[in-house]
Design an enzyme around this catalytic site. Sequence first.
Site, PDB file in Angstrom:
ATOM      1  N   GLU A 139      -1.522  -8.920   3.008  1.00 10.77           N
ATOM      2  CA  GLU A 139      -1.539  -9.671   4.332  1.00 10.77           C
ATOM      3  C   GLU A 139      -2.738 -10.083   5.198  1.00 10.77           C
ATOM      4  O   GLU A 139      -2.880 -10.917   5.991  1.00 10.77           O
ATOM      5  CB  GLU A 139      -0.531  -8.848   5.352  1.00 10.77           C
ATOM      6  CG  GLU A 139      -1.370  -7.380   5.651  1.00 10.77           C
ATOM      7  CD  GLU A 139      -1.219  -6.421   4.731  1.00 10.77           C
ATOM      8  OE1 GLU A 139      -0.805  -6.577   3.593  1.00 10.77           O
ATOM      9  OE2 GLU A 139      -1.313  -5.064   5.208  1.00 10.77           O
ATOM     10  N   CYS A 155       0.633  -1.175  -0.063  1.00  8.22           N
ATOM     11  CA  CYS A 155      -0.017   0.011   0.021  1.00  8.22           C
ATOM     12  C   CYS A 155       0.916   1.272  -0.079  1.00  8.22           C
ATOM     13  O   CYS A 155       1.525   1.577  -1.094  1.00  8.22           O
ATOM     14  CB  CYS A 155      -1.159  -0.100   1.219  1.00  8.22           C
ATOM     15  SG  CYS A 155      -2.529   1.066   0.791  1.00  8.22           S
ATOM     16  N   HIS A 174      -3.913  -4.952   0.338  1.00 10.77           N
ATOM     17  CA  HIS A 174      -3.061  -5.365   1.542  1.00 10.77           C
ATOM     18  C   HIS A 174      -3.121  -6.839   1.688  1.00 10.77           C
ATOM     19  O   HIS A 174      -4.204  -7.662   2.214  1.00 10.77           O
ATOM     20  CB  HIS A 174      -3.724  -4.848   2.832  1.00 10.77           C
ATOM     21  CG  HIS A 174      -3.638  -3.453   3.170  1.00 10.77           C
ATOM     22  ND1 HIS A 174      -2.350  -3.060   3.715  1.00 10.77           N
ATOM     23  CD2 HIS A 174      -4.359  -2.176   2.926  1.00 10.77           C
ATOM     24  CE1 HIS A 174      -2.559  -1.784   3.685  1.00 10.77           C
ATOM     25  NE2 HIS A 174      -3.623  -1.205   3.348  1.00 10.77           N
TER      26      HIS A 174
HETATM   27  N1  GLN Z   1      -1.787   6.464   3.009  1.00  8.69           N
HETATM   28  C1  GLN Z   1      -2.154   5.940   1.717  1.00  8.69           C
HETATM   29  C2  GLN Z   1      -3.251   6.199   1.152  1.00  8.69           C
HETATM   30  O1  GLN Z   1      -4.294   6.456   1.843  1.00  8.69           O
HETATM   31  C3  GLN Z   1      -1.670   4.676   2.099  1.00  8.69           C
HETATM   32  C4  GLN Z   1      -2.794   3.883   2.762  1.00  8.69           C
HETATM   33  C5  GLN Z   1      -2.322   2.404   3.439  1.00  8.69           C
HETATM   34  O2  GLN Z   1      -0.991   2.099   3.507  1.00  8.69           O
HETATM   35  N2  GLN Z   1      -3.265   1.649   3.961  1.00  8.69           N
HETATM   36  O3  GLN Z   1      -3.752   5.828   0.137  1.00  8.69           O
END
Ligand code: GLN
Length: 549
Positions: free
Chosen positions: A523, A390, A521
């Site tokens: 994970e 992410c 994600h």
């Molecule tokens: N801060 C980033 C976004 O909002 C990544 C979010 C995250 O890593 N879950 O897009």
Amino acid sequence: MALDGHKYIFVLGGVMSGVGKGIASSSMGLILQQRGYRVNLVKVDPYLNVDAGTMNPTEHGEVFVLNSGLETDQDMGNYERFLNRDLGPEDYMTSGMVYQSVINRERALEYGGKCVEAVPHVRDEILGRIEAAAAHNGSKISVIEIGGTIGDFQNALFIDAARVMKIKHPDDVIFVMVSYLPVPGTLGEMKTRPTQHAVRELSSYGVQADFIIARSQQSMDEKRKEKLAISCNVRPDRIISAPDVESIYDVPLNLEKDSISDALLDALKLPKDTSGDLSEWEGFVSRIKNATKTVKIGIVGKYFDTGDFVLSDAYLSVIEALKFSAAEVGVKAEIEWLNAKNFENGGDTSVLAKYDGILVPGGFGQTGIEGKIEAIRFARVNKIPYFGLCYGMQLMVVEFARNVLGLTGAHTAEIDPKAEHLVVDVMLEQKALIAAGKYGGTMRLGTYEEILKEGTIAREAYGTEKVEERHRHRYEINPAYVERIEEAGLVFSGKSPDGVLMEVAELPKKSHPFFLGTQAHPELKARPLSPHPLFTAFLKAASIQSETR
Ligand code: GLN
């Protein structure tokens, strides 16, 4: 809605928090599932947040996202990992959610002019939700973990709902208290008194514990078992010893040593002649234990700064996903926490050379961001396997734009909306939400499809063209820069089905052994019995890298 013959196990915490109620609940779920019963696990969080999405991970641990997009407590992650299946939004509730429904109904005049009260209206809402969770996926047994400890003000209504459930279905409801038996260093003796008090306190709610899972440093002897049984009014075969174990994955095997599944089925009046064994699980546990070769993984993050302690809860699923894939590859993942701030303002990145793999997990905001970008650069230039999750993918693109494309002003709009090159920009639909201050539950959340490009690392790892992953973000790779970035050599190997959102970025194998980031994600979908293919690919690359050490 009465569900004939459905069984309910309420799990409550006694003495103190943090003794492993979530793992005990997950383990009971797994064990009963192995005995051939379909189980759903339900988490009740007594706080007033409507979901876990607005809570700081340093204080509350990771936010676990379900397929539906609901942002929940990290216990839901353990539930899914132990059960090896997806849970629904019905399986999670907070006081905030419960009250919000009641208040919305009151505003819609649905209480017909009555005075709306905690009892019965809020309690009925809780009961309705517990029954809805039981009904939604055809399970036979619900294991419902009530967060907090007996005696907390805020879980009283939930305990009362459980009590009423028992009155409604006397043969179908049991109560399990997960308690703690201290062994004070000065005495060297296991003390049962705090647990006796906790059981007594529970009975002041009108609830009698049927089982006690006795957490402690060591196993409980027969003498103490009898003592607890007599004083707590619980049958000795329903007092289960749960000593500390090396890994949470040992817990189900350990509980079953005390024949917990027979005792639970007995108490629930369910047939015991069902098949099922834990051998697949045992196989996984021994794979973890038997791995001798270690690979060193450095996680560059920021959510573990709490005084003198390193708190890794914020990255729980990432750690577990690494473990599962390591077991699959036949190695042990030795994880080290690296504070991103150390690599900022000329901080020495050369310490990263000793890692076989570097991972930048998800995150939000400014802290440590330049340090993460420096760590990514080090991994790219020195050909150390890199895996970005992410934020870790977005920053990988920022790094690539700055240092390979030469766009020195490249940044993400999250940090500098006025940057010269917004290679990561806010998603269109998010702009209005942010402007209106609507932060709760409004990110791009939950499961979305991705299409993977032929001949890429991602496609090879997943072994299929179409995949589904869970998301939680507001920002995206700016489509206006995609062509230039690809021309410079970074491949967007996964995209949303309409081709607009970049889901996976990677360097081709010929230029780097493994340099891959995903907007999703993964994970959150890694399970002990089905490790995640991208984590496995990363660990394979790290294992090869470790040969060069
Ligand atoms: N801060 C980033 C976004 O909002 C990544 C979010 C995250 O890593 N879950 O897009």
